[in-house]
Design a protein around this motif. Structure first.
Motif, short mmCIF file in Angstrom:
data_model
loop_
_atom_site.label_atom_id
_atom_site.label_comp_id
_atom_site.label_asym_id
_atom_site.label_seq_id
_atom_site.Cartn_x
_atom_site.Cartn_y
_atom_site.Cartn_z
N SER A 88 20.16 -31.86 -9.69
CA SER A 88 19.27 -32.66 -10.34
C SER A 88 18.10 -32.08 -11.13
O SER A 88 17.23 -31.87 -10.55
N VAL A 144 13.74 -48.57 -24.68
CA VAL A 144 13.74 -47.78 -23.49
C VAL A 144 12.18 -47.31 -23.27
O VAL A 144 11.56 -47.03 -24.10
N VAL A 160 21.36 -43.74 -21.29
CA VAL A 160 20.16 -44.58 -21.15
C VAL A 160 19.18 -43.93 -19.85
O VAL A 160 17.92 -43.89 -20.12
N ARG A 161 19.80 -43.76 -18.78
CA ARG A 161 19.28 -43.16 -17.84
C ARG A 161 18.76 -41.82 -17.79
O ARG A 161 17.50 -41.43 -17.70
N LEU A 162 19.47 -41.02 -18.56
CA LEU A 162 18.81 -39.71 -18.84
C LEU A 162 17.76 -39.82 -19.92
O LEU A 162 16.77 -38.91 -19.87
N GLU A 167 15.71 -42.42 -20.16
CA GLU A 167 14.34 -42.79 -19.19
C GLU A 167 13.57 -41.74 -18.42
O GLU A 167 12.46 -41.51 -18.33
N GLU A 168 14.61 -40.84 -17.99
CA GLU A 168 14.24 -39.82 -16.82
C GLU A 168 13.37 -38.74 -17.82
O GLU A 168 12.45 -38.15 -17.52
N HIS A 209 26.28 -37.88 -17.26
CA HIS A 209 25.06 -38.77 -17.13
C HIS A 209 25.05 -39.98 -18.09
O HIS A 209 25.32 -39.72 -19.13
N HIS A 210 24.77 -41.18 -17.64
CA HIS A 210 24.50 -42.09 -18.57
C HIS A 210 23.30 -41.80 -19.41
O HIS A 210 22.42 -41.60 -18.93
#
Length: 352
Positions: free
Chosen positions: A65, A169, A95-97, A99-100, A92-93
């Motif tokens: 991670s 986002v 969008v999540r990537l 955001e993070e 990884h998706h």
């Protein structure tokens, strides 16, 4: 290129491996490594950046991670740039990537760089519900979605792999365009993709650096946008033989973890059988073992070719922190200050 003569950037890449044969409790190992990064941030000011790599299901707990670890580093440091080298984008998706990544960039006040690759090993893909054959399309579409997300504006997306309704986002980017996106690759088509889509290229096989510049020229990419990183596995010390006697088994563990997962299949040399002796692997040229003058010769060669960023994997899995700190002090005082300056336009105005 204009004659600018500025220093390149120089950083370290961490795997956070903790093999069982040398293992300390995980809370202790993470604390020790983060304390070392604190020390680098505060004291070893010639070291510009700290990066985190990603792999899954390694016996030694190789960091699964990297963005979580980058967030931890961001909150403990104030100077060093922070990055991933690399995250496997198809796992990884996007969008999540996004955001993070935006969160880590905000936590670090704009010190984050997103380094990506498309991955290669079947177990990681199957274990995380992804398909190896979809890597190119998920990489292409993933980068497109990241660009939209990093713009800070509403967008939708309709592709082969991803269909997204209109969204914006958050958190908002703190820099126009968000974090830089760099891309690593080994094969010619993937190197061309990096030249076409990314802000910079992460060269793990050093010969791919020339392929990258050739692809940039064919694409008509301006020189100031041709950004090359060279990443080395390297043990650099005043007494290299002594250092290798201490670190060689730890490095061999890392190398063999890659070999058994097909990282060297189809590359030169093509390796399928783990080594049983670090000296044999050293003789095959799979790690840089050098004192300062020897290391400077190699690094300056790549600076002359056009590299503006160099990264070392030098802390090997399970190594005692103190013996690595000794090498880092040597690197910071005897190597980095003596690197050749660069006339690359992407470095305009930079000073150490």
């Amino acid at each position: 290129m204009d004659s600018i003569n500025n220093p390149i950037t120089f950083g370290l890449d961490y795997t956070f491996g903790n093999p069982r044969e040398w293992a300390t409790p995980w809370p202790t190992r993470y604390r020790e490594l983060l304390e070392q990064i604190d020390w680098i941030d505060q004291e070893l000011t010639n070291i510009d950046s700290v990066h985190v790599s990603e792999h899954h299901f390694y016996d030694d707990g190789y960091c699964p991670s990297p963005l979580l670890m980058c967030a931890a580093i961001a909150t403990r440091t104030s100077r060093v740039s922070i990055g991933t080298n690399i995250i496997q984008l198809p796992l990884h998706h996007p969008v999540r990537l996004a955001e993070e990544s935006l969160m880590v960039d905000a936590l670090s006040n704009g010190r984050f760089r997103l380094g990506l690759g498309q991955g290669y090993y079947w177990q990681e893909f199957q274990g995380l519900g992804a398909r190896l054959e979809e890597r190119p399309s998920r990489t292409e579409e993933g980068i497109a979605i990241l660009r939209h997300a990093f713009a800070g504006e509403p967008f939708s997306f309709d592709g082969k792999r991803y269909t997204l309704p209109e969204m914006r986002v958050t958190p908002d980017p703190i820099r126009p365009g968000g974090p830089e996106i760099w891309l690593g690759a080994f094969m010619p088509k993937a190197v061309e993709r990096a030249a076409r889509l990314a802000d910079g290229f992460l060269a793990f096989d050093i010969p791919t650096a020339t392929q990258y510049f050739d692809a940039c020229r064919e694409l008509g990419k301006p020189p100031e946008e041709q950004k090359l990183n060279c990443t080395y596995w390297a043990i650099i010390a005043e007494d290299p033989e002594r250092a290798f006697a201490l670190a060689g088994d730890h490095w061999l563990h890392l190398l063999n973890q890659y070999i058994i997962r097909d990282a060297y299949v189809g590359r030169t040399p093509s390796l399928t059988v783990p080594y049983d002796d670090p000296k044999k692997a050293l003789a095959d040229g799979l790690v840089m073992l050098a004192d300062a003058p020897t290391a400077l010769t190699e690094f300056n060669r790549m600076i002359e070719l056009g590299a503006i960023d160099i990264t070392l994997v030098t802390l090997m899995p399970g190594e005692p922190i103190d013996q690595v700190n000794e090498r880092l002090e040597y690197l910071s005082t005897k190597v980095i200050p003596n690197l050749a300056l660069s006339d690359h336009p992407a470095l305009a105005g930079r000073s150490r």
